[in-house]
Design an enzyme around this catalytic site. Sequence first.
Site, short mmCIF file in Angstrom:
data_model
loop_
_atom_site.label_atom_id
_atom_site.label_comp_id
_atom_site.label_asym_id
_atom_site.label_seq_id
_atom_site.Cartn_x
_atom_site.Cartn_y
_atom_site.Cartn_z
N TRP A 110 47.62 -26.68 17.11
CA TRP A 110 48.32 -25.84 16.13
C TRP A 110 47.41 -25.72 14.92
O TRP A 110 46.57 -26.60 14.69
CB TRP A 110 49.65 -26.48 15.72
CG TRP A 110 50.59 -25.57 15.01
CD1 TRP A 110 50.71 -25.38 13.66
CD2 TRP A 110 51.56 -24.70 15.60
NE1 TRP A 110 51.70 -24.46 13.38
CE2 TRP A 110 52.23 -24.01 14.57
CE3 TRP A 110 51.92 -24.43 16.92
CZ2 TRP A 110 53.23 -23.09 14.79
CZ3 TRP A 110 52.91 -23.51 17.16
CH2 TRP A 110 53.56 -22.84 16.10
N ASP A 162 45.60 -20.25 7.10
CA ASP A 162 46.46 -19.50 6.18
C ASP A 162 47.92 -19.78 6.51
O ASP A 162 48.25 -20.54 7.43
CB ASP A 162 46.13 -18.01 6.22
CG ASP A 162 46.41 -17.34 7.56
OD1 ASP A 162 47.16 -17.91 8.40
OD2 ASP A 162 45.89 -16.23 7.79
N GLU A 165 49.36 -19.70 10.09
CA GLU A 165 48.76 -20.60 11.07
C GLU A 165 47.59 -19.94 11.80
O GLU A 165 47.33 -20.18 12.97
CB GLU A 165 49.80 -21.06 12.10
CG GLU A 165 50.48 -22.35 11.73
CD GLU A 165 51.76 -22.14 10.93
OE1 GLU A 165 52.57 -21.30 11.30
OE2 GLU A 165 51.94 -22.85 9.93
N GLU A 317 63.21 -13.43 12.53
CA GLU A 317 61.91 -13.52 11.88
C GLU A 317 61.33 -12.14 11.66
O GLU A 317 60.79 -11.85 10.59
CB GLU A 317 60.95 -14.35 12.74
CG GLU A 317 59.54 -14.45 12.18
CD GLU A 317 58.63 -15.25 13.08
OE1 GLU A 317 58.17 -16.32 12.65
OE2 GLU A 317 58.35 -14.80 14.22
#
Length: 371
Positions: A110, A162, A165, A317
């Site tokens: 990640w 950033d 991700e 989202e």
Amino acid sequence: MTTAARIDESLRIILKHQAASGAYIASPHFRPYQYAWLRDGTFTAYAMNRAGQHDSARRFYRWCDSVIRKYADKARAAIAAVQAGRSTGGNEQFLHTRYTVDGDEVAGEWGSFQLDGYGTWLWGLAEHVRLSSDYGLVQELRPSIDLTLDYLRTCWQLSNYDCWEEVGDRQHPATMAAIFGGVTAIAGHVPQRAAELTFLGSSIRRFVIESGTADGKFVKSLGNPAVDASLLWIAVPFGLVGADDPLMARTVAAIERELLAGRGVHRYATDTYYGGGQWPLLSAWLGWYHVRTGRRAEAEDIFRWIEEQWLPAGLPEQVQEHLLAPDAYGYWVAKEGTPAVPLLWSHAMYVVLAAELGLLAPARSEGQHKD
């Protein structure tokens, strides 16, 4: 559903998905987001403070404290490594950006080395105190505050991921604005460090203005002159420059020209995540900026557009009425399922914009802390 009912539903969704630990789950039904972020969570806590739900926010900041205490040795080791010129350990050398609700790091690949969340939680804590008069919390969390400040002072110029991700090998003005906002907001609560933090804030502001701009506006990342909607943060709420500053005005004009479709705001022009849809939380951010610059009618239009995106489970989202990369949408659906809904950050920014427009009931917006 009326606006008042949607505000109530937003608060209910946020409270329902706040863990016993105090962490806010980013999105309960979307596998990659069944964790807690300092950045997303802080803006959710800020929305709860704006709505008078100070106990919920306090629980979140105590969770942040528990995470930093749990990984204090890692933070100190990272500080020492950077100071010794050995900052080459990537994600695992530095504090992560997402955690389980119990405050554990999440295993797996990640874009974990992000600094914005650590600045943001300090900003949010200062806002919590301002809005709730919860002055004792700063002293309770002081060791974590000091360690976070040491970490940011040491690492703020390092390349990191950033807020999306992505892009882990650059410096990002929006990230630096979050650090600036955190260190300057908390400075008034740690008077012993006020001079140091004032100098640090001035250094960050000078660096961003001198190196994080091109053609009279802020850039997505140093070396990438594109515009990104997260650049709104530079002025609102972090105040690295004022909302009316010419650099900011030109940046917002570019966001509206390149990233605004109807009343929905895209992240950036080459976004392919779920086809690059419009993000209600970013639309709310643009509305927040508009309120601060006297463009209330446009902010109200954005607020109504966000309400129109409501799904049975809540606010998503992103929405797909205008995709930047429609061919990529199916790939992401096959990989992870449909876009995250509800997203607590979307509901939080809806509440923040409602507060900015004066739509919160006084009992919500004026609630005071009680032990």
